[in-house]
Design a protein around this motif. Structure first.
Motif, short mmCIF file in Angstrom:
data_model
loop_
_atom_site.label_atom_id
_atom_site.label_comp_id
_atom_site.label_asym_id
_atom_site.label_seq_id
_atom_site.Cartn_x
_atom_site.Cartn_y
_atom_site.Cartn_z
N LEU A 80 -4.24 4.93 6.34
CA LEU A 80 -3.93 5.58 5.05
C LEU A 80 -5.18 6.24 4.50
O LEU A 80 -6.27 5.67 4.51
CB LEU A 80 -3.42 4.55 4.04
CG LEU A 80 -1.95 4.17 4.13
CD1 LEU A 80 -1.63 3.11 3.08
CD2 LEU A 80 -1.06 5.39 3.94
N ASP A 81 -5.01 7.46 4.02
CA ASP A 81 -6.14 8.19 3.44
C ASP A 81 -5.75 8.56 2.01
O ASP A 81 -5.32 9.67 1.74
CB ASP A 81 -6.43 9.45 4.28
CG ASP A 81 -7.63 10.22 3.76
OD1 ASP A 81 -8.38 9.67 2.92
OD2 ASP A 81 -7.82 11.37 4.18
N GLU A 82 -5.82 7.58 1.13
CA GLU A 82 -5.37 7.76 -0.24
C GLU A 82 -6.49 7.28 -1.16
O GLU A 82 -7.03 6.19 -0.95
CB GLU A 82 -4.11 6.92 -0.51
CG GLU A 82 -2.92 7.27 0.37
CD GLU A 82 -2.32 8.62 0.03
OE1 GLU A 82 -2.45 9.07 -1.14
OE2 GLU A 82 -1.72 9.25 0.93
N ILE A 109 1.15 4.51 -3.00
CA ILE A 109 0.57 5.82 -2.68
C ILE A 109 0.82 6.76 -3.86
O ILE A 109 1.95 6.91 -4.31
CB ILE A 109 1.20 6.41 -1.39
CG1 ILE A 109 0.72 5.63 -0.17
CG2 ILE A 109 0.86 7.90 -1.25
CD1 ILE A 109 1.39 6.04 1.14
N GLY A 110 -0.25 7.37 -4.33
CA GLY A 110 -0.10 8.37 -5.39
C GLY A 110 0.11 7.80 -6.79
O GLY A 110 0.21 8.56 -7.74
N ASN A 158 -6.54 5.88 -3.95
CA ASN A 158 -6.35 4.63 -4.71
C ASN A 158 -6.03 3.43 -3.81
O ASN A 158 -5.70 2.37 -4.31
CB ASN A 158 -5.24 4.80 -5.76
CG ASN A 158 -3.86 4.98 -5.13
OD1 ASN A 158 -3.74 5.55 -4.05
ND2 ASN A 158 -2.84 4.48 -5.80
N ILE A 159 -6.11 3.60 -2.49
CA ILE A 159 -5.81 2.49 -1.57
C ILE A 159 -7.10 2.09 -0.86
O ILE A 159 -7.75 2.94 -0.23
CB ILE A 159 -4.76 2.91 -0.52
CG1 ILE A 159 -3.53 3.54 -1.17
CG2 ILE A 159 -4.40 1.72 0.38
CD1 ILE A 159 -2.62 2.61 -1.92
N ASP A 167 -4.89 0.97 -8.58
CA ASP A 167 -5.72 0.92 -7.37
C ASP A 167 -5.33 -0.34 -6.61
O ASP A 167 -5.10 -1.38 -7.23
CB ASP A 167 -7.21 0.86 -7.73
CG ASP A 167 -7.77 2.25 -8.01
OD1 ASP A 167 -8.33 2.85 -7.08
OD2 ASP A 167 -7.59 2.73 -9.16
N GLU A 204 0.83 -1.21 0.00
CA GLU A 204 0.00 0.00 0.00
C GLU A 204 0.87 1.26 0.00
O GLU A 204 0.65 2.18 -0.78
CB GLU A 204 -0.94 0.00 1.21
CG GLU A 204 -2.04 -1.06 1.09
CD GLU A 204 -3.06 -0.97 2.22
OE1 GLU A 204 -2.85 -0.18 3.17
OE2 GLU A 204 -4.07 -1.71 2.13
N TYR A 205 1.87 1.29 0.87
CA TYR A 205 2.72 2.49 0.94
C TYR A 205 3.52 2.68 -0.35
O TYR A 205 3.88 3.79 -0.70
CB TYR A 205 3.65 2.43 2.16
CG TYR A 205 2.97 2.83 3.46
CD1 TYR A 205 2.00 2.02 4.03
CD2 TYR A 205 3.28 4.03 4.11
CE1 TYR A 205 1.36 2.37 5.21
CE2 TYR A 205 2.65 4.40 5.29
CZ TYR A 205 1.69 3.56 5.84
OH TYR A 205 1.05 3.91 7.01
N ARG A 254 -0.90 6.91 -10.08
CA ARG A 254 -2.15 7.34 -10.71
C ARG A 254 -2.87 6.22 -11.44
O ARG A 254 -4.06 6.26 -11.61
CB ARG A 254 -1.87 8.48 -11.69
CG ARG A 254 -1.97 9.86 -11.04
CD ARG A 254 -1.15 10.82 -11.83
NE ARG A 254 0.15 10.18 -12.08
CZ ARG A 254 1.11 10.73 -12.80
NH1 ARG A 254 0.93 11.87 -13.37
NH2 ARG A 254 2.26 10.09 -12.98
#
Ligand SMILES: *Cc1c(COP(=O)(O)O)cnc(C)c1O
Length: 474
Positions: free
Chosen positions: A181-183, A154-155, A185-186, A160, A150-151, A157
Motif C-alpha cells: 500500500l502506498d497511502e 485508504i483515503g 495515512n497508512i 492515520d 488498512e484497505y 482524511r
C-alpha cells in the motif's frame, strides 16, 4: 437506541459514541440496551432486496444518530462494486441439495473482514469529520485484520493507521497486501518479534493515558460494536437467499476465532430472523467447542495456543464471548460482571448445570472442532466433487457444518477468506496452489514499504509522534 456495558458500569451512550470507543470503561463490552426486531412482514419485504437495501434495513435499526440518507450514502460507498468484485456483493452457491456456500470474501483484501471494515471505515471518517477530530488507529495483526483495516481506511482524511505485524511471520500474501500500500495515512511497522509482542506493544501504548490522549489513539479490533452490526447484515441476507419462505428454519455454520462472526449471526437471530442453529466451528484451539459441549468456558494460557493451518482461529480466549454470555444470563450485568471480572487462565465459567444447558440450547448454538487432517480432507473433497477450492478456515466451517447437517433444513456455510491467502495449505490438499485473482496478479512485483522496529514501546511512540503531523492532532 442506547448502548450499555455488559458489566453495567457505563452511562448509556449513542451509536456514534460507541463507534469510536473500544472497551466500555468498566472493562465490559458494549451491547444495545434492547435489541431491535425485524418482523416476519419486514423480512418478507426484504426478499429479493439488494445487499445495500438489507444493510440499510438492519444497520438503521441500530443507528439513530446518523440521518438515513447519510447512512445510505455510506453503505453505497462501502459496498461499491469496484471494491466488492461480485454483482450481489455476497455470492451464494448451492453445492449439494440443501448445502450452500456464502461467498463473503469478494472484497478488497479477499477476507470476510472487509464486509464489516469497509463500512466501519466510512462510519469513522463520517463521524470524525462531523466532530472535526482526528484519530490514530493503532493495531496489531498476524494477518487478515491488519490488511482489512488498512484497505478500509485508504483515503480517510482524518484517520492515520499504524499497523504492527511480526516481521517475516505473516503469510507472504498477507504481508504483501499490507506492505505494497502506498497511502499517506497508512503506516506499516514490521516488528522484530512475534504477534503476541506486537499486541503487547499496542496494549502498552494505549495504556499510557497521556500519550493516548495527545495522539487520540483508537482501535478497530474485533470487539467494535459497529463491526458486529455490519456483520449481522450478511446473516440476514443469506437467510433470505436460502430460506424457501420467510419463517422457514435455516442453519448457518461459522468458522470461529474471536466469536465476532458467529455472534453477529446471534444478533440477527435475536432480531427475529428464523435462524435455527448457529454452528460454531473451531480448529484444534477448541475453547468454544468445549464450552458448547460441556458448559465450561476455560480460558487457556497464551502459551497453550496451538499454531494451526487455520491461523486466524488460533485463540486462547474469544474477545466477543462476553456479549453472548450476557444474553445467556438474561441480559443480567451483575451476573456477567461477576463471571468476567478477573477471568484469567486459571479460572473458568461454569454453566454446566441443567439450567445453563437449557439456556444454551435456547440460543440455537451447537458446535464442533476440526483438525488439520479434517480441513485437508474437506478441501480435497470439495475440490474433487465440485471443483471448488475453499480456504482452510472455511474448510473448518464446512467440516463441522456437515456434521450437524439436517436433510430438512438448508445449511449455509460462511466463507471467511479466499484460498489464495493460504496457498501452502491448499497446495498440500489439492497438489497445486490456488489461482491468484487477476487484480493481485502482480502483487509480489509491487514495491513494498514498511519500517522495521524492535520490540520497544518507546520506538513505537516515537514513530507515531514523528509521523502524524501536529496539525492533525486535536
Ligand atoms: C478473522 C477470521 C476468522 C475468525 O473470525 P472471528 O470473527 O474472530 O470469529 C476466521 N477466518 C478468517 C480467515 C479470519 O480472517
Amino acid at each position: 437506541m442506547r448502548y450499555i456495558s455488559t458489566r453495567g458500569g457505563m452511562t448509556p451512550a449513542r451509536f456514534c459514541d460507541v463507534l469510536l470507543g473500544g472497551l466500555a470503561a468498566d472493562g465490559g463490552l458494549v451491547v444495545p440496551e434492547s435489541f431491535p426486531t425485524l418482523s416476519a412482514g419486514e423480512l418478507a419485504a426484504l426478499q429479493g432486496a439488494t445487499y445495500e437495501q438489507v444493510a440499510q434495513a438492519v444497520v438503521s435499526r441500530f443507528v439513530d444518530d446518523i440521518p438515513e440518507a447519510d447512512l445510505a450514502a455510506l453503505i453505497a460507498a462501502a459496498y461499491d462494486r469496484r471494491l466488492f468484485h461480485h454483482p450481489a456483493v455476497v455470492s451464494l452457491r448451492q453445492i449439494e441439495p440443501g448445502f450452500h456456500m456464502a461467498g463473503l470474501a469478494h472484497g478488497p483484501t479477499l477476507a470476510f473482514k472487509d464486509m464489516a471494515l469497509q463500512l466501519v471505515g466510512r462510519l469513522f471518517e463520517y463521524e470524525l469529520a462531523r466532530r472535526g477530530e482526528h484519530l490514530t488507529v493503532l493495531g496489531a495483526t498476524s494477518g487478515d485484520t491488519g490488511s482489512s483495516a488498512e484497505y478500509a481506511m485508504i483515503g480517510a482524511r482524518n484517520v492515520d493507521v499504524f499497523m504492527l505485524s511480526p516481521l517475516g511471520r505473516t503469510s507472504p500474501f498477507q504481508a504483501a497486501q499490507m506492505y505494497t500500500l502506498d497511502e499517506p495515512n497508512i503506516h506499516n511497522l514490521a516488528v522484530r518479534g512475534v504477534f503476541d509482542e506486537c499486541q503487547d506493544l499496542v496494549k502498552e501504548v494505549t495504556g499510557d493515558a497521556a500519550f493516548k490522549q495527545t495522539h487520540r489513539i483508537g482501535a478497530v479490533n474485533s470487539i467494535n460494536w459497529a463491526r458486529i452490526v455490519a456483520q449481522a447484515v450478511y446473516h440476514v441476507f443469506v437467510y433470505l437467499a436460502v430460506a424457501p419462505e420467510v419463517g422457514a428454519p435455516v442453519d448457518i455454520a461459522v468458522p470461529t476465532g474471536n466469536f465476532g462472526n458467529v455472534y453477529a449471526g446471534f444478533v440477527a437471530r435475536r432480531m427475529g430472523v428464523p435462524i435455527r442453529h448457529l454452528i460454531v466451528a473451531t480448529n484444534e484451539n477448541d475453547v468454544l467447542d468445549e464450552f458448547f459441549r460441556s458448559g465450561r468456558y476455560r480460558v487457556r494460557p497464551a502459551a497453550d495456543v496451538i499454531a494451526t493451518s487455520s491461523p486466524a482461529m488460533d485463540i486462547s480466549k474469544a474477545s466477543n464471548f462476553e456479549r453472548y454470555v450476557h444474553a445467556l444470563l438474561g441480559d443480567d450485568s451483575t451476573a456477567t460482571s461477576a463471571l468476567f471480572s478477573g477471568l484469567g487462565p486459571a479460572s473458568a465459567i461454569d454453566l454446566s448445570n441443567d439450567q445453563g444447558f437449557a439456556r444454551i440450547a435456547a440460543t440455537g448454538f451447537v458446535s464442533g472442532s476440526s483438525t488439520h487432517a479434517d480441513r485437508i480432507a474437506t478441501i480435497r473433497r470439495l475440490h474433487a466433487d465440485h471443483g471448488l477450492v475453499v480456504d482452510p478456515h472455511t474448510a473448518d466451517g464446512v467440516t463441522v457444518g456437515l456434521e450437524h447437517r439436517d436433510p430438512d433444513v438448508p445449511l449455509v456455510c460462511l466463507e471467511t477468506a479466499q484460498p489464495v491467502k493460504f496457498a501452502a495449505t491448499i497446495a498440500e490438499a489439492v497438489g497445486t496452489p490456488p489461482p491468484v485473482p487477476a487484480r493481485f496478479a502482480d502483487l509480489f512485483q509491487r514495491p513494498q514499504r514498511y519500517d522495521v522496529i524492535d520490540v520497544d514501546v518507546a520506538a513505537v511512540k516515537a514513530h507515531i509522534a514523528a509521523t502524524v503531523p501536529a496539525t492533525r492532532r486535536p
